[in-house]
Every structure is written in C-alpha cells, then in structure tokens.
Scaffold this motif. Structure first.
Motif, PDB file in Angstrom:
ATOM      1  N   TRP A  71      -4.626  -8.218   5.489  1.00  0.00           N
ATOM      2  CA  TRP A  71      -3.765  -8.195   6.146  1.00  0.00           C
ATOM      3  C   TRP A  71      -2.199  -8.433   6.608  1.00  0.00           C
ATOM      4  O   TRP A  71      -1.509  -8.392   6.758  1.00  0.00           O
ATOM      5  CB  TRP A  71      -4.247  -7.269   7.218  1.00  0.00           C
ATOM      6  CG  TRP A  71      -3.710  -7.033   8.319  1.00  0.00           C
ATOM      7  CD1 TRP A  71      -2.719  -7.012   9.455  1.00  0.00           C
ATOM      8  CD2 TRP A  71      -3.456  -5.611   9.312  1.00  0.00           C
ATOM      9  NE1 TRP A  71      -2.003  -6.153  10.694  1.00  0.00           N
ATOM     10  CE2 TRP A  71      -2.792  -5.263   9.963  1.00  0.00           C
ATOM     11  CE3 TRP A  71      -4.249  -4.256   8.971  1.00  0.00           C
ATOM     12  CZ2 TRP A  71      -2.566  -4.347  10.615  1.00  0.00           C
ATOM     13  CZ3 TRP A  71      -4.242  -2.979   9.316  1.00  0.00           C
ATOM     14  CH2 TRP A  71      -2.891  -3.510  10.579  1.00  0.00           C
ATOM     15  N   ARG A 206      -4.538   6.735  12.290  1.00  0.00           N
ATOM     16  CA  ARG A 206      -3.526   5.548  13.279  1.00  0.00           C
ATOM     17  C   ARG A 206      -2.231   6.340  13.527  1.00  0.00           C
ATOM     18  O   ARG A 206      -2.589   5.858  14.757  1.00  0.00           O
ATOM     19  CB  ARG A 206      -3.660   3.971  12.253  1.00  0.00           C
ATOM     20  CG  ARG A 206      -4.377   3.530  12.541  1.00  0.00           C
ATOM     21  CD  ARG A 206      -4.429   2.269  11.836  1.00  0.00           C
ATOM     22  NE  ARG A 206      -3.356   1.172  11.846  1.00  0.00           N
ATOM     23  CZ  ARG A 206      -3.521   0.877  12.727  1.00  0.00           C
ATOM     24  NH1 ARG A 206      -4.579   0.641  13.683  1.00  0.00           N
ATOM     25  NH2 ARG A 206      -1.780  -0.186  13.322  1.00  0.00           N
ATOM     26  N   THR A 219      -9.480   0.199  12.847  1.00  0.00           N
ATOM     27  CA  THR A 219      -8.761  -0.615  12.296  1.00  0.00           C
ATOM     28  C   THR A 219     -10.259  -1.591  11.775  1.00  0.00           C
ATOM     29  O   THR A 219     -10.316  -2.229  10.735  1.00  0.00           O
ATOM     30  CB  THR A 219      -7.727  -1.895  12.309  1.00  0.00           C
ATOM     31  OG1 THR A 219      -6.659  -0.602  12.965  1.00  0.00           O
ATOM     32  CG2 THR A 219      -7.001  -2.159  11.664  1.00  0.00           C
ATOM     33  N   SER A 252       1.954  -2.193   8.660  1.00  0.00           N
ATOM     34  CA  SER A 252       1.907  -1.542  10.382  1.00  0.00           C
ATOM     35  C   SER A 252       2.734  -1.965  11.036  1.00  0.00           C
ATOM     36  O   SER A 252       2.735  -1.571  12.388  1.00  0.00           O
ATOM     37  CB  SER A 252       1.246  -3.607  10.163  1.00  0.00           C
ATOM     38  OG  SER A 252       1.896  -4.742   9.513  1.00  0.00           O
TER      39      SER A 252
END
Length: 534
Positions: A71, A206, A219, A252
């Motif tokens: 990530w 999300r 997540t 993100s």
C-alpha cells in the motif's frame, strides 16, 4: 492454569511493545533489539516455550505486513525497477536455494539433497523490514529502497513455492524441478489475477461507502480475504495480497481526506505491533529448536551454521554484482545516460539480506513424517540451521548495516533537495490554481462575500505557496533568523496548546460535555497534525 496461560500470551505482545518503544527512543534498530531480547527471555527460568504455528504466522502476520508495505509502495517506482526486482525476487531466490542446497548436502551427507533444497528455499527470501527501516532513517537513495521493498514483496512467493516442491520431493511425493516451475508460474499468474479482480472491486466499494470507519474496516479485511481466496484456488496468496495492496494504494488518493488520515494512523499502529511481536517471537524460538539436536556435538553444529550463513551471504554478492552490471549496460535508462546502481549501491543491496519470520514459519511447516510414515529427514537440523541463519543475518548484517551505509557515503541528499524543489514548484502551481478558482467563485457569487473571508482564503493559499520554498533553507533565513512559515508554525502550536487547555478545564468544571470536548479536540488535533507535517 488457564488464566496463567492467558497472562503469558498477553506478556508476549506487551514485552514486544516495551522493548520496541525503548529501542526507538534510544535510536536503535527495533527488530534487532527485539530478537536479542527474545533470545535472552527464552532462557529465563519459568518462561514457557513459545512455538510458532506456521499456518498462523503465514495467515495472521504475513498478509497484513505485505499488504501495508505494498500500500505504501510506489507502483510507478516499482514498475521502473521491474528488472532489478525480478532478478532479486525470482532469480536470486532460485540461485540461493540451489547454492545452499548443494552446500548443505556436501557438508552434511546425512541430509538428503531434496531436504537440503528445502533448507535452501527456507533461508532464500530476505525480510527487508529491518533493512528498509534503517535505509529510510539514514536517507538511502529512493531507487535502492524501492528495489529492497520490491524484492521483499515478491520473493516470498518464489521461496514458498520452491519450499513446497522440495518438501514434497523429500517426503517421497515424487515432485521434480520442472513440476515446481510449472506450479510456480500457474500459482503466480492466478495470484496476480485474484489481486487484479479484488483490487478494483474493493476500490469501487470503498469509494461508495462514504463512511471512513467502514472504508478502513474493508481495507483491514482485504489482505486476509485476498490471501484466503488465492490459497483456496491453489494460487499464490502472497502475490494476491501484494497486487491488491499495490492497486488500492495507488488509488488511495481518490478516497476522502478523513479516510486517509484514519487509515494511515491505523496501519502505522497495526504494523508496529505485528512487527514487534514477530521479531520477539523469532528470539523465543531457540529452546525448542535446540531440544532435538543432542546427538550432534556443538562444534559440529557451530561449523555447519557458520558455513550455511557464509553461503547465504556469498550467494547474494555473487548474484547482485554480475546482474547489476549487466542491467547497467543493457537497461534503457543506462542508454539514456541516467544514473544506475553503482558499486556502492550494489554493496548495500548485497549486504541487506536479513532473514525474518517467513523463513522460520516455513521451517516449522516441515511435516514430522513423510509419505512412507518415516520421520522427515533432518527436520530438527533444518530448524536449527534456519534459526541460526536468521539470527546471524539480523545480528551480523543488521548491526553493521547502518555503519556500512555511512562509510560508503550512500545517501539521497541530492534526491531530497530535488524532492523539495519539485514540491515547491507543485505547491506554487497548485496555489495559483486555487487563487484562480477563488476569483471564479467570487465572480459567480450573487453578493460580494465578507472581505475578511476572502483575505483569509488568499493568505492561506499564499502561505502554502511559500512553505515549501522556505523549507529549502531548513526553516531559517539570513543570519539564522526564522522564516515566516517556521514562526507561524511555532506560534500557532502554542496557541493550539492554550486553546486545548481551556477546553479541558471547562470539561473538568462540567461547563461542556466530554462529547463536545472530543469534537473540538479532534479539530485542534487535525490542525496540529498539518503543522507538524511542515
């Protein structure tokens, strides 16, 4: 008795956190201190034996650690270094497996070649947690950090596949290296497919939940879901976790600001706890490993351990230098005249080969008996050599790694300066865009807004515009005087502390409720976090 057992289970993470906190405060490498602490604690009278459950480690610890690393990694940087990462995460793992396998079989004739290859596959994948934490703290160039991170993300899949093939062959299941190659390619392709399916699907979910807590809960479950889904399909759970983590991390920026703030804080805490516990557990494994080796003299065991450690270290040097030199001559970036990994960077990469919990989990996953019901050949010896190799790499290489970086003078000072200049330029352009948008909005307003509001908005944009430029001077101007943004941050922090104290005193006097206090403190904390970032 059950309460005592529960207390010991609580004592492990609590001890790990205390040791990690003390090492961080002292400026030491937490993984190395934790391993030494675990080793010492394991010989304290009355401390029970803590044996690693390999399935628990591979499911509970590995997925979130890999997912968080993926990530935070830059997909763009990883893509630019695909060749270097591939040569390390696949080529070097194969080379180390073969080198250690033949060396172990030659040193220890009682160890069959298939079992020796299992040992090679177990100790082949480095765990870059310790190396990367040191590298980032000492300002190692970004490309070297990217290569080390990329290697650690993908090498476990290669090593675990080789391990399963070697164990099956040693247990009498009749697997060959060709079978292993086929299995690795299929498992990798399926794992990548699982990650590419789950990543976009979960990103779509999300962005439509509109609830920061629920989004981060999704997540949190993602690495476990990706790993289990892939393993159920006989695919590589490691690659599925890494691919989904890379995709979600790359996208993100499309999440809400509060979602990113909560997620960033949560993962920092979670990874700190998991890494601390893992490295303490490594140190606690020595007593059960030693128990099964009473028939071997210690001099013989010490010689074998030193020899395997030497082969592991030498194999990395023998692989990194030739392949890095070939890449420098053949890569498109080299042909464009861009700087590659020079000999100093190759030394750093070669020495950054610390092993970790994946090696120990794989070693403990060796079955007690083979297909015929006979004990697995050399299982206790493989466990011992795995532990000594992990411990030696963490202590010898880990303790000397910072000194090596300083001695070689490998630092990204120029890179950090370039980053600050680039950030300043981007902040300047973004602030200009914000000011233009403000003018457009003012022209569309039916009635002119209050001039103090407009002036404050302009000042905020200009403050952000100047902040990165002033940081080039280290926060000081001519003759060491503070630049305006540094003064602003210092004074505003003091003002926020005064505001916070008033709110707390009013809560204590019951003039406001705790709910009101928590809400206003959260707003003050967000502003202070923004100031600290500067």
């Amino acid at each position: 008795m059950e309460a005592t057992h529960a207390l010991w289970l609580l004592a492990v993470p609590l001890s790990a956190l205390l040791v990690a906190a003390a090492s961080r405060r002292a400026g030491l490498s937490a993984p190395l201190v934790l391993v030494i602490a675990g080793l010492l604690i394991s010989y304290v009278p009355g401390v029970p034996t803590f044996e690693l459950d390999p399935e628990f480690v591979l499911f509970f610890f590995l997925p979130p650690l890999l997912f968080a690393a993926a990530w935070e990694s830059s997909y763009v940087n990883l893509r630019e270094n695909t060749a270097s990462i591939g040569l390390l995460s696949v080529g070097l793992v194969l080379f180390t497996t073969v080198a250690v396998g033949y060396a172990a079989h030659a040193l220890i004739p009682e160890l069959p070649l298939a079992a020796a290859f299992a040992l090679g596959a177990i100790v082949a994948p480095p765990d870059a947690v310790a190396a990367v934490s040191v590298a980032r703290r000492l300002g190692l160039p970004r490309r070297l950090v990217t290569i080390l991170v990329g290697e650690s993300l993908f090498n476990d899949a290669t090593a675990l596949t080789l391990f399963r093939v070697a164990v099956a062959a040693a247990a009498g299941a009749g697997f060959t290296m060709l079978d292993g190659l086929e299995r690795f390619l299929i498992a990798s392709a399926l794992g990548c497919a699982v990650g590419l399916v789950l990543g976009p699907a979960l990103h779509w979910l999300r962005t439509r939940l509109r609830d920061p807590v629920v989004e981060n809960s999704v997540t949190l479950l993602t690495p476990f879901g990706a790993y289990l889904t892939a393993e159920a399909l006989h695919a590589s759970g490691v690659i599925a976790v890494v691919v989904s983590g890379l995709y979600l991390g790359h996208r993100s920026s499309e999440s809400a600001a509060v979602t990113r703030l909560i997620g960033h804080s949560f993962w920092k805490v979670a990874i700190f706890i998991l890494e601390s516990v893992v490295f303490l557990l490594i140190g606690l494994q020595l007593p059960p490993v030693v128990d099964g080796l009473s028939e071997h003299p210690w001099t013989e065991l010490a010689w074998w351990a030193a020899a395997i450690f030497g082969v592991v270290v030498a194999a990395r040097f023998l692989w990194v230098f030739p392949t890095s030199s070939v890449l420098r001559l053949t890569s498109p970036s080299a042909r464009r005249g861009e700087e590659g990994v020079d000999w100093r960077g190759q030394v750093v990469i070669s020495w950054a080969g610390m092993r970790g919990v994946v090696s120990l989990a794989a070693a403990f996953a060796i079955p007690l008996a083979g297909e015929s019901g006979r004990p697995f050949p050399g299982r206790d010896l493989i466990l011992f050599l795995t532990f000594t190799t992990v411990l030696a790499t963490l202590l010898v290489q880990g303790l000397t790694f910072p000194m090596l970086i300083r001695r070689l003078g490998v630092a990204g000072d120029r890179e950090r300066y370039t980053d600050t200049v680039s950030e300043a330029g981007a902040q300047h352009a973004a602030a200009n865009a914000a000011l233009r948008r403000l003018d457009e909005l003012l022209a569309e307003e039916p009635a002119p807004p209050d001039e103090t509001v407009v002036e404050r908005l302009r000042q905020l944009a200009e403050h952000r515009q100047l902040k990165a430029w002033e940081r080039l001077g280290g926060g000081t101007g001519p003759e060491g005087a503070e630049v305006p943004t540094t003064t602003y941050r210092r004074l505003r922090r003091e003002m926020l502390a005064a505001e916070r104290q008033v709110f707390i005193e009013m809560r204590n006097a019951r003039r406001i409720d705790d709910e009101v206090l928590n809400r206003v403190l959260h707003e003050l904390d967000l502003e202070e976090a923004a100031l600290s970032r500067g």
